[in-house]
Design a protein around this motif. Structure first.
Motif, PDB file in Angstrom:
ATOM      1  N   SER A  58      -5.249  -8.000  11.988  1.00 35.63           N
ATOM      2  CA  SER A  58      -5.426  -6.565  12.249  1.00 35.63           C
ATOM      3  C   SER A  58      -5.236  -5.749  10.972  1.00 35.63           C
ATOM      4  CB  SER A  58      -4.477  -6.070  13.344  1.00 35.63           C
ATOM      5  OG  SER A  58      -3.170  -5.890  12.870  1.00 35.63           O
ATOM      6  N   GLY A  59      -5.402  -4.431  11.113  1.00 36.66           N
ATOM      7  CA  GLY A  59      -5.304  -3.538   9.969  1.00 36.66           C
ATOM      8  C   GLY A  59      -3.935  -2.942   9.760  1.00 36.66           C
ATOM      9  N   ARG A  60      -2.892  -3.549  10.330  1.00 37.36           N
ATOM     10  CA  ARG A  60      -1.551  -2.984  10.258  1.00 37.36           C
ATOM     11  C   ARG A  60      -0.987  -2.983   8.836  1.00 37.36           C
ATOM     12  NH1 ARG A  60       1.762  -4.188  13.550  1.00 37.36           N
ATOM     13  NH2 ARG A  60       0.479  -5.016  15.183  1.00 37.36           N
ATOM     14  N   PHE A  61      -1.544  -3.810   7.953  1.00 37.79           N
ATOM     15  CA  PHE A  61      -1.004  -3.910   6.595  1.00 37.79           C
ATOM     16  C   PHE A  61      -1.673  -2.949   5.613  1.00 37.79           C
ATOM     17  CE2 PHE A  61      -0.281  -8.087   8.584  1.00 37.79           C
ATOM     18  CZ  PHE A  61       1.099  -8.149   8.481  1.00 37.79           C
ATOM     19  N   ASP A  62      -2.596  -2.115   6.084  1.00 37.72           N
ATOM     20  CA  ASP A  62      -3.255  -1.166   5.173  1.00 37.72           C
ATOM     21  C   ASP A  62      -2.239  -0.248   4.504  1.00 37.72           C
ATOM     22  OD1 ASP A  62      -5.497  -2.326   6.166  1.00 37.72           O
ATOM     23  OD2 ASP A  62      -6.409  -0.506   6.956  1.00 37.72           O
ATOM     24  N   LEU A  63      -1.367   0.370   5.291  1.00 36.70           N
ATOM     25  CA  LEU A  63      -0.401   1.329   4.745  1.00 36.70           C
ATOM     26  C   LEU A  63       0.575   0.665   3.775  1.00 36.70           C
ATOM     27  CD1 LEU A  63       0.856   4.121   4.573  1.00 36.70           C
ATOM     28  CD2 LEU A  63       2.119   3.621   6.688  1.00 36.70           C
ATOM     29  N   PRO A  64       1.220  -0.467   4.124  1.00 39.48           N
ATOM     30  CA  PRO A  64       2.125  -1.085   3.137  1.00 39.48           C
ATOM     31  C   PRO A  64       1.407  -1.555   1.882  1.00 39.48           C
ATOM     32  CG  PRO A  64       1.953  -2.433   5.131  1.00 39.48           C
ATOM     33  CD  PRO A  64       1.332  -1.123   5.453  1.00 39.48           C
ATOM     34  N   ILE A  65       0.158  -2.011   1.980  1.00 47.36           N
ATOM     35  CA  ILE A  65      -0.573  -2.417   0.775  1.00 47.36           C
ATOM     36  C   ILE A  65      -0.825  -1.209  -0.112  1.00 47.36           C
ATOM     37  CG2 ILE A  65      -2.782  -3.280  -0.064  1.00 47.36           C
ATOM     38  CD1 ILE A  65      -2.840  -5.175   2.346  1.00 47.36           C
ATOM     39  N   ALA A  66      -1.244  -0.088   0.498  1.00 50.21           N
ATOM     40  CA  ALA A  66      -1.494   1.125  -0.295  1.00 50.21           C
ATOM     41  C   ALA A  66      -0.220   1.610  -0.969  1.00 50.21           C
ATOM     42  CB  ALA A  66      -2.066   2.214   0.624  1.00 50.21           C
ATOM     43  N   LEU A  67       0.903   1.606  -0.254  1.00 48.07           N
ATOM     44  CA  LEU A  67       2.163   2.043  -0.849  1.00 48.07           C
ATOM     45  C   LEU A  67       2.600   1.093  -1.959  1.00 48.07           C
ATOM     46  CD1 LEU A  67       4.124   3.115   2.355  1.00 48.07           C
ATOM     47  CD2 LEU A  67       3.021   4.598   0.673  1.00 48.07           C
ATOM     48  N   GLY A  68       2.344  -0.208  -1.785  1.00 47.04           N
ATOM     49  CA  GLY A  68       2.688  -1.163  -2.831  1.00 47.04           C
ATOM     50  C   GLY A  68       1.897  -0.923  -4.102  1.00 47.04           C
ATOM     51  N   ILE A  69       0.622  -0.611  -3.973  1.00 42.78           N
ATOM     52  CA  ILE A  69      -0.200  -0.322  -5.150  1.00 42.78           C
ATOM     53  C   ILE A  69       0.275   0.958  -5.836  1.00 42.78           C
ATOM     54  CG2 ILE A  69      -2.525   0.342  -5.874  1.00 42.78           C
ATOM     55  CD1 ILE A  69      -3.608  -1.550  -3.737  1.00 42.78           C
ATOM     56  N   LEU A  70       0.594   1.972  -5.044  1.00 40.63           N
ATOM     57  CA  LEU A  70       1.067   3.240  -5.630  1.00 40.63           C
ATOM     58  C   LEU A  70       2.422   3.057  -6.301  1.00 40.63           C
ATOM     59  CD1 LEU A  70       0.034   5.687  -2.767  1.00 40.63           C
ATOM     60  CD2 LEU A  70      -1.105   5.363  -4.965  1.00 40.63           C
ATOM     61  N   ALA A  71       3.290   2.224  -5.716  1.00 42.25           N
ATOM     62  CA  ALA A  71       4.603   1.980  -6.326  1.00 42.25           C
ATOM     63  C   ALA A  71       4.461   1.156  -7.600  1.00 42.25           C
ATOM     64  CB  ALA A  71       5.525   1.279  -5.331  1.00 42.25           C
ATOM     65  N   ALA A  72       3.601   0.145  -7.585  1.00 46.08           N
ATOM     66  CA  ALA A  72       3.420  -0.685  -8.775  1.00 46.08           C
ATOM     67  C   ALA A  72       2.796   0.093  -9.918  1.00 46.08           C
ATOM     68  CB  ALA A  72       2.557  -1.901  -8.415  1.00 46.08           C
ATOM     69  N   SER A  73       1.993   1.107  -9.600  1.00 39.78           N
ATOM     70  CA  SER A  73       1.364   1.922 -10.640  1.00 39.78           C
ATOM     71  C   SER A  73       2.210   3.128 -11.031  1.00 39.78           C
ATOM     72  CB  SER A  73      -0.014   2.394 -10.164  1.00 39.78           C
ATOM     73  OG  SER A  73       0.097   3.179  -8.980  1.00 39.78           O
ATOM     74  N   GLY A  74       3.395   3.264 -10.427  1.00 43.42           N
ATOM     75  CA  GLY A  74       4.321   4.316 -10.823  1.00 43.42           C
ATOM     76  C   GLY A  74       4.068   5.673 -10.199  1.00 43.42           C
ATOM     77  N   GLN A  75       3.178   5.759  -9.225  1.00 42.27           N
ATOM     78  CA  GLN A  75       2.886   7.052  -8.598  1.00 42.27           C
ATOM     79  C   GLN A  75       3.927   7.426  -7.546  1.00 42.27           C
ATOM     80  OE1 GLN A  75      -1.485   7.736  -7.849  1.00 42.27           O
ATOM     81  NE2 GLN A  75      -1.626   5.564  -8.435  1.00 42.27           N
ATOM     82  N   ILE A  76       4.628   6.461  -6.982  1.00 42.01           N
ATOM     83  CA  ILE A  76       5.772   6.705  -6.113  1.00 42.01           C
ATOM     84  C   ILE A  76       6.912   5.826  -6.585  1.00 42.01           C
ATOM     85  CG2 ILE A  76       4.358   7.349  -4.113  1.00 42.01           C
ATOM     86  CD1 ILE A  76       4.895   4.599  -2.943  1.00 42.01           C
ATOM     87  N   LYS A  79      12.853   3.821  -3.567  1.00 41.49           N
ATOM     88  CA  LYS A  79      13.051   4.628  -2.355  1.00 41.49           C
ATOM     89  C   LYS A  79      12.463   3.966  -1.107  1.00 41.49           C
ATOM     90  CE  LYS A  79      13.223   9.161  -4.647  1.00 41.49           C
ATOM     91  NZ  LYS A  79      12.615  10.518  -4.682  1.00 41.49           N
ATOM     92  N   LEU A  80      11.603   2.973  -1.301  1.00 39.21           N
ATOM     93  CA  LEU A  80      10.996   2.289  -0.154  1.00 39.21           C
ATOM     94  C   LEU A  80      11.972   1.336   0.529  1.00 39.21           C
ATOM     95  CD1 LEU A  80       7.515   1.397  -1.690  1.00 39.21           C
ATOM     96  CD2 LEU A  80       8.055   3.308  -0.176  1.00 39.21           C
ATOM     97  N   ALA A  81      13.085   1.020  -0.128  1.00 38.47           N
ATOM     98  CA  ALA A  81      14.075   0.117   0.462  1.00 38.47           C
ATOM     99  C   ALA A  81      14.655   0.744   1.731  1.00 38.47           C
ATOM    100  CB  ALA A  81      15.179  -0.169  -0.545  1.00 38.47           C
ATOM    101  N   GLY A  82      14.800  -0.070   2.753  1.00 42.56           N
ATOM    102  CA  GLY A  82      15.331   0.428   4.021  1.00 42.56           C
ATOM    103  C   GLY A  82      14.269   0.937   4.968  1.00 42.56           C
ATOM    104  N   TYR A  83      12.998   0.850   4.571  1.00 43.17           N
ATOM    105  CA  TYR A  83      11.890   1.278   5.433  1.00 43.17           C
ATOM    106  C   TYR A  83      10.981   0.089   5.714  1.00 43.17           C
ATOM    107  CZ  TYR A  83      12.934   6.244   4.537  1.00 43.17           C
ATOM    108  OH  TYR A  83      13.529   7.480   4.464  1.00 43.17           O
ATOM    109  N   GLU A  84      10.326   0.139   6.878  1.00 43.57           N
ATOM    110  CA  GLU A  84       9.247  -0.791   7.200  1.00 43.57           C
ATOM    111  C   GLU A  84       8.037   0.028   7.620  1.00 43.57           C
ATOM    112  OE1 GLU A  84      10.253  -3.872   9.911  1.00 43.57           O
ATOM    113  OE2 GLU A  84      11.903  -4.654   8.668  1.00 43.57           O
ATOM    114  N   PHE A  85       6.848  -0.426   7.209  1.00 46.17           N
ATOM    115  CA  PHE A  85       5.637   0.355   7.389  1.00 46.17           C
ATOM    116  C   PHE A  85       4.583  -0.471   8.120  1.00 46.17           C
ATOM    117  CE2 PHE A  85       7.803   1.653   3.550  1.00 46.17           C
ATOM    118  CZ  PHE A  85       7.804   3.042   3.609  1.00 46.17           C
ATOM    119  N   ALA A  86       3.759   0.216   8.896  1.00 50.31           N
ATOM    120  CA  ALA A  86       2.581  -0.393   9.528  1.00 50.31           C
ATOM    121  C   ALA A  86       1.616   0.730   9.867  1.00 50.31           C
ATOM    122  CB  ALA A  86       2.962  -1.170  10.787  1.00 50.31           C
ATOM    123  N   GLY A  87       0.343   0.466   9.666  1.00 49.75           N
ATOM    124  CA  GLY A  87      -0.653   1.472   9.999  1.00 49.75           C
ATOM    125  C   GLY A  87      -1.987   1.141   9.376  1.00 49.75           C
ATOM    126  N   GLU A  88      -3.044   1.427  10.105  1.00 54.94           N
ATOM    127  CA  GLU A  88      -4.393   1.243   9.588  1.00 54.94           C
ATOM    128  C   GLU A  88      -4.861   2.534   8.929  1.00 54.94           C
ATOM    129  OE1 GLU A  88      -8.897   0.536  11.313  1.00 54.94           O
ATOM    130  OE2 GLU A  88      -7.193  -0.268  12.420  1.00 54.94           O
TER     131      GLU A  88
END
Length: 514
Positions: A79-97, A101-110
């Motif tokens: 399913s598409g539940r990993f779209d949101l965590p993948i996008a946040l991972g890319i933004l975090a790895a590129s320094g945009q977020i 601060k993502l520690a302690g959270y779990e994400f899911a969403g298309e």
């Protein structure tokens, strides 16, 4: 920082297992690689994530080599539940977020191509998994971030801390670099853990006129958790009775409501309007065995699991495929179904009450006082022979639903209401729970002999009936449990001969015309 970690969960049956989304940005030829036993739907996230980040006005690192790993690698992801965590991972790895601060959270969403968040199935299972950590796990519960529709489901779990987001930017604003507190937006809010308080609405049994024997059998089935088979001519009221059966059952506890809602969420059927409403699943008689018991890859719940803590109504029972009916035999006994495949094994709950209906013959009028049956004895035998003896042996109550003449139907007063019948059912269930901690249908082994105490006359009567009718050991035990339920409805401490006699008449075996 070129490496980021974002936490999410993958569904395997009712389990929501932790998944760590690892994103690494490196120099080299531009690419976007996604690994970790991802299904086709997950691999398509590369295009959705790329478009969502760009259309949200953020920077997608197109000149980098992007590697996304969904760990553990041996756990299937769909399913598409990993779209949101993948996008946040890319933004975090590129320094945009800020990835810390993502520690302690779990994400899911298309994600849509414009960055909007779309609901995902199984959010209630995720919330339950977070609220019930494994033995030895830390007591600090992670916060769950979900799209709007899914967040309302997840918030039904009292211990869960759930946040709702409508757009990718709503999530990004909460994790920007620096110490500034993000402004509150309408798209990011914490969802209150409050279940709907409205009372479930069921069709009223008072709509059914006449049919005293069938109504009595339904009351016994509801009081003891028994399965029932109704045999009668077309239009005699079998479907009408079955559709009103769920209203006779006691109100659902919070734990039962969460179990039922979690299974419905996996199947994509749950809405808040169905909270604490006992489900009634009525699959068409062309349903396959997989549709009834579940299956697929990854395994999905079937109708028997979607009817968990509720009613499975099988109309035109002999018309179902033989394989589908035989697949019901084990769940009727155990209350769960295990689906085994080469790569994985999944277990779903399936504690349902079977309400089956059928005609006595192909034309439907065998034994009817209103019309003459035109079926030969051979045709009737062949039709009734579609139901195997082992399956019929597992159905506790067999009741004949007779046809009503026009005068009886028009002039008959309304029947007893659902509310009054339910009150007797609740009292009988409370007696059983106080005595043995379970419904009578769930009694097994020595508990049957201990709880179904027969007086001497009742024991003698049962022995004679079982010998003459050729019952199996299972048939005798099921008759005993039905008699125990009848005694509970009567408020009796022991099972007497009148209770056994009534139970015996519900073990009727289908007989063709002579």
């Amino acid at each position: 920082m070129s490496l980021s970690l974002v936490h999410s969960r993958a569904l395997l049956a009712l389990e929501a297992r932790p998944v760590c989304v690892e994103v690494h940005l490196a120099n080299g030829l531009p690419s976007f690689t996604l690994v970790g036993l991802a299904d086709t739907e997950v691999k398509e996230a590369r295009e959705r994530v790329r478009s969502a980040i760009q259309n949200a006005g953020l920077e997608f690192p197109a000149n980098k080599r992007i590697t996304v790993n969904l760990a553990p690698a041996d756990l299937p992801k769909d399913s598409g539940r990993f779209d949101l965590p993948i996008a946040l991972g890319i933004l975090a790895a590129s320094g945009q977020i800020d990835g810390r601060k993502l520690a302690g959270y779990e994400f899911a969403g298309e994600l849509s191509l414009g960055g909007d968040l779309r609901p995902v199935r199984g959010s209630l299972a995720m919330s339950l998994a977070i609220a019930r950590p494994a033995h030895g796990a830390p007591h600090t519960l992670p916060r769950l971030v979900l799209p709007e529709g899914s967040a309302q489901e997840a918030a039904l779990v009292p211990q869960a801390e759930v946040y709702r987001a409508q757009h990718l930017l709503d999530v990004v604003r909460q994790f920007l670099p620096g110490d500034a507190v993000p402004e509150t937006t309408n798209g990011w809010t914490r969802v209150a853990s409050a279940a709907p308080s409205r009372q479930p609405a069921y069709p009223d049994l008072a709509d059914v006129k006449g049919q005293a024997a069938a109504r009595r059998a339904l009351e016994i089935a509801a009081a003891g958790g028994h399965s029932i088979l109704m045999v009668g001519a077309p239009g005699s009221g079998k479907s009408m009775l079955a559709q009103r059966f769920a209203g006779l059952l006691p109100a659902m506890t919070t734990e039962e409501a969460l179990e039922t809602a979690a299974v419905a969420s996996l199947g994509g059927r749950f809405t808040l309007d169905h909270w604490a409403v006992r489900p009634t699943c009525a699959p068409h008689h062309t349903a396959s065995a997989v549709a009834l018991v579940g299956g697929g890859s990854p395994p999905r719940p079937g109708e028997i699991s979607l009817a968990h803590r509720g009613v499975l109504f099988l109309d035109e029972l002999p018309e179902f495929p033989r394989a589908a009916l035989e697949a019901l035999r084990e769940p009727l006994e155990s209350g769960h179904i295990t689906i085994s495949r080469a790569a994985q094994r999944a277990e779903f709950p399936a504690r349902f009450q079977l309400i089956a209906a059928m005609n006595p013959c192909p034309c439907g009028y065998l034994g009817s006082s209103l019309r003459t049956c035109r079926c030969s004895p051979e045709v009737v035998l062949r039709y009734q022979g579609k139901l195997s003896g082992p399956l019929l042996d597992r159905i506790d109550l067999h009741v004949e639903v007779g046809s009503l003449a026009a005068e009886e139907l028009v002039n008959a007063p309304p029947g007893e209401s659902t509310e009054s019948v339910r009150s007797r059912v609740v009292q009988a269930r409370e007696r059983a729970m106080a005595r043995q901690g379970s419904a009578n249908q769930a009694l097994e082994g020595q508990a049957i002999d201990t709880q179904c105490q027969l007086d001497p006359a009742a024991a003698k009567f049962l022995n004679v009936a079982a010998t003459r009718l050729g019952w199996s050991g299972r048939g005798i035990h099921r008759c005993l449990k039905v008699a125990r339920t009848i005694a509970d409805l009567a408020g009796a401490q022991t099972v007497q001969i009148t209770h056994v006699a009534e139970a015996v008449q519900y073990r009727r075996v289908l007989k063709a015309a002579q």
